[in-house]
Design a protein around this motif. Structure first.
Motif, mmCIF file in Angstrom:
data_model
loop_
_atom_site.group_PDB
_atom_site.id
_atom_site.type_symbol
_atom_site.label_atom_id
_atom_site.label_comp_id
_atom_site.label_asym_id
_atom_site.label_seq_id
_atom_site.Cartn_x
_atom_site.Cartn_y
_atom_site.Cartn_z
ATOM 1 N N GLN A 1 35.331 68.089 22.812
ATOM 2 C CA GLN A 1 36.278 67.428 23.709
ATOM 3 C C GLN A 1 37.489 68.322 23.927
ATOM 4 O OE1 GLN A 1 35.034 64.589 24.878
ATOM 5 N NE2 GLN A 1 33.342 64.928 23.462
ATOM 6 N N GLY A 2 38.040 68.266 25.131
ATOM 7 C CA GLY A 2 39.247 69.014 25.418
ATOM 8 C C GLY A 2 40.458 68.320 24.818
ATOM 9 N N ALA B 1 40.964 74.032 25.149
ATOM 10 C CA ALA B 1 39.756 73.751 24.384
ATOM 11 C C ALA B 1 40.076 73.886 22.899
ATOM 12 C CB ALA B 1 38.653 74.723 24.774
ATOM 13 N N HIS B 2 39.228 73.308 22.066
ATOM 14 C CA HIS B 2 39.410 73.428 20.629
ATOM 15 C C HIS B 2 38.904 74.782 20.129
ATOM 16 C CE1 HIS B 2 39.779 68.951 20.468
ATOM 17 N NE2 HIS B 2 40.682 69.306 19.586
ATOM 18 N N ALA B 3 39.450 75.227 19.030
ATOM 19 C CA ALA B 3 38.981 76.442 18.367
ATOM 20 C C ALA B 3 37.862 76.080 17.378
ATOM 21 C CB ALA B 3 40.139 77.104 17.633
ATOM 22 N N PHE B 4 37.313 77.077 16.713
ATOM 23 C CA PHE B 4 36.304 76.909 15.654
ATOM 24 C C PHE B 4 34.986 76.339 16.172
ATOM 25 C CE2 PHE B 4 40.530 76.149 13.691
ATOM 26 C CZ PHE B 4 40.621 77.331 12.988
ATOM 27 N N THR B 5 34.579 76.736 17.390
ATOM 28 C CA THR B 5 33.334 76.198 17.944
ATOM 29 C C THR B 5 32.276 77.261 18.206
ATOM 30 O OG1 THR B 5 34.210 76.430 20.177
ATOM 31 C CG2 THR B 5 34.522 74.311 19.101
ATOM 32 N N SER B 6 32.555 78.526 17.892
ATOM 33 C CA SER B 6 31.650 79.574 18.353
ATOM 34 C C SER B 6 30.637 80.050 17.314
ATOM 35 C CB SER B 6 32.448 80.760 18.878
ATOM 36 O OG SER B 6 33.313 81.234 17.882
ATOM 37 N N HIS B 7 31.007 80.131 16.049
ATOM 38 C CA HIS B 7 30.054 80.603 15.046
ATOM 39 C C HIS B 7 30.410 79.996 13.694
ATOM 40 C CE1 HIS B 7 32.872 83.692 13.367
ATOM 41 N NE2 HIS B 7 33.362 83.590 14.569
ATOM 42 N N ILE B 8 29.550 80.260 12.713
ATOM 43 C CA ILE B 8 29.642 79.652 11.376
ATOM 44 C C ILE B 8 29.684 78.125 11.511
ATOM 45 C CG2 ILE B 8 30.697 79.845 9.087
ATOM 46 C CD1 ILE B 8 32.228 82.254 10.019
ATOM 47 N N MET C 1 63.098 87.487 45.468
ATOM 48 C CA MET C 1 62.560 87.325 44.123
ATOM 49 C C MET C 1 61.072 87.705 44.120
ATOM 50 S SD MET C 1 64.017 86.159 41.345
ATOM 51 C CE MET C 1 63.394 85.764 39.753
ATOM 52 N N PRO C 2 60.645 88.631 43.268
ATOM 53 C CA PRO C 2 59.232 89.017 43.262
ATOM 54 C C PRO C 2 58.350 87.925 42.657
ATOM 55 C CG PRO C 2 60.419 90.161 41.540
ATOM 56 C CD PRO C 2 61.442 89.424 42.336
ATOM 57 N N LYS C 3 57.086 87.990 43.019
ATOM 58 C CA LYS C 3 56.134 87.035 42.461
ATOM 59 C C LYS C 3 55.882 87.363 40.995
ATOM 60 C CE LYS C 3 53.145 87.521 45.992
ATOM 61 N NZ LYS C 3 51.884 87.311 46.704
ATOM 62 N N ILE C 4 55.510 86.345 40.221
ATOM 63 C CA ILE C 4 55.213 86.537 38.806
ATOM 64 C C ILE C 4 53.707 86.722 38.665
ATOM 65 C CG2 ILE C 4 55.370 85.515 36.508
ATOM 66 C CD1 ILE C 4 57.607 83.712 37.678
ATOM 67 N N LYS C 5 53.302 87.711 37.891
ATOM 68 C CA LYS C 5 51.882 87.901 37.650
ATOM 69 C C LYS C 5 51.374 86.843 36.679
ATOM 70 C CE LYS C 5 50.870 92.707 38.583
ATOM 71 N NZ LYS C 5 50.247 93.932 38.058
ATOM 72 N N THR C 6 50.188 86.311 36.956
ATOM 73 C CA THR C 6 49.533 85.371 36.060
ATOM 74 C C THR C 6 48.899 86.148 34.921
ATOM 75 O OG1 THR C 6 49.066 83.845 37.850
ATOM 76 C CG2 THR C 6 47.702 83.657 35.888
ATOM 77 N N ASN C 7 49.072 85.683 33.713
ATOM 78 C CA ASN C 7 48.404 86.280 32.565
ATOM 79 C C ASN C 7 46.938 85.866 32.635
ATOM 80 O OD1 ASN C 7 47.262 86.152 29.777
ATOM 81 N ND2 ASN C 7 49.232 87.094 29.279
ATOM 82 N N ARG C 8 46.053 86.829 32.864
ATOM 83 C CA ARG C 8 44.646 86.515 33.119
ATOM 84 C C ARG C 8 43.950 85.937 31.898
ATOM 85 N NH1 ARG C 8 44.421 84.903 37.488
ATOM 86 N NH2 ARG C 8 42.167 85.031 37.437
ATOM 87 N N ALA C 9 44.341 86.351 30.705
ATOM 88 C CA ALA C 9 43.750 85.789 29.485
ATOM 89 C C ALA C 9 44.097 84.309 29.376
ATOM 90 C CB ALA C 9 44.244 86.549 28.264
ATOM 91 N N ALA C 10 45.343 83.963 29.677
ATOM 92 C CA ALA C 10 45.762 82.565 29.621
ATOM 93 C C ALA C 10 45.101 81.753 30.728
ATOM 94 C CB ALA C 10 47.278 82.475 29.733
ATOM 95 N N ALA C 11 44.904 82.351 31.891
ATOM 96 C CA ALA C 11 44.293 81.643 33.013
ATOM 97 C C ALA C 11 42.864 81.225 32.702
ATOM 98 C CB ALA C 11 44.327 82.521 34.252
ATOM 99 N N LYS C 12 42.182 82.010 31.871
ATOM 100 C CA LYS C 12 40.806 81.677 31.493
ATOM 101 C C LYS C 12 40.756 80.606 30.412
ATOM 102 C CE LYS C 12 39.489 86.305 32.743
ATOM 103 N NZ LYS C 12 39.345 87.682 32.279
ATOM 104 N N ARG C 13 41.858 80.398 29.691
ATOM 105 C CA ARG C 13 41.868 79.466 28.564
ATOM 106 C C ARG C 13 42.513 78.126 28.876
ATOM 107 N NH1 ARG C 13 41.730 84.464 26.735
ATOM 108 N NH2 ARG C 13 40.847 84.951 24.705
ATOM 109 N N PHE C 14 43.377 78.086 29.873
ATOM 110 C CA PHE C 14 44.152 76.872 30.149
ATOM 111 C C PHE C 14 44.004 76.448 31.600
ATOM 112 C CE2 PHE C 14 46.547 79.229 26.861
ATOM 113 C CZ PHE C 14 46.472 78.313 25.835
ATOM 114 N N LYS C 15 44.068 75.130 31.824
ATOM 115 C CA LYS C 15 44.094 74.567 33.176
ATOM 116 C C LYS C 15 45.192 73.512 33.203
ATOM 117 C CE LYS C 15 40.336 76.662 34.669
ATOM 118 N NZ LYS C 15 40.728 78.048 34.529
#
Length: 65
Positions: free
Chosen positions: A46-47, A25-32, A1-15
């Motif tokens: 808060q997470g 993390a919550h959304a709506f924190t970056s601008h406006i 069975m081959p290894k599954i690639k990690t989705n790098r975008a998801a890896a940066k957003r979730f732990k």
């Protein structure tokens, strides 16, 4: 069975927690930010955990984290 690639975008957003839940993390924190109240901005810092219905899909994106 081959290894599954990690989705790098998801890896940066979730732990994973020690119990296997997925943190996010919550959304709506970056601008406006001026119209948002101080209390709202403070609470957005808060997470939180991913909803139960999304848990399976996101854990498939980050299999080794």
């Amino acid at each position: 069975m081959p290894k599954i690639k990690t989705n790098r975008a998801a890896a940066k957003r979730f732990k994973k927690t020690g119990t296997g839940k997925i943190k996010r993390a919550h959304a709506f924190t970056s601008h406006i930010l001026t119209p948002k109240t101080t209390k709202r901005k403070r609470n957005l810092r808060q997470g939180n955990t991913v909803a139960a219905v999304d848990q399976k899909n996101i854990s498939a994106l980050i299999p080794y984290l």
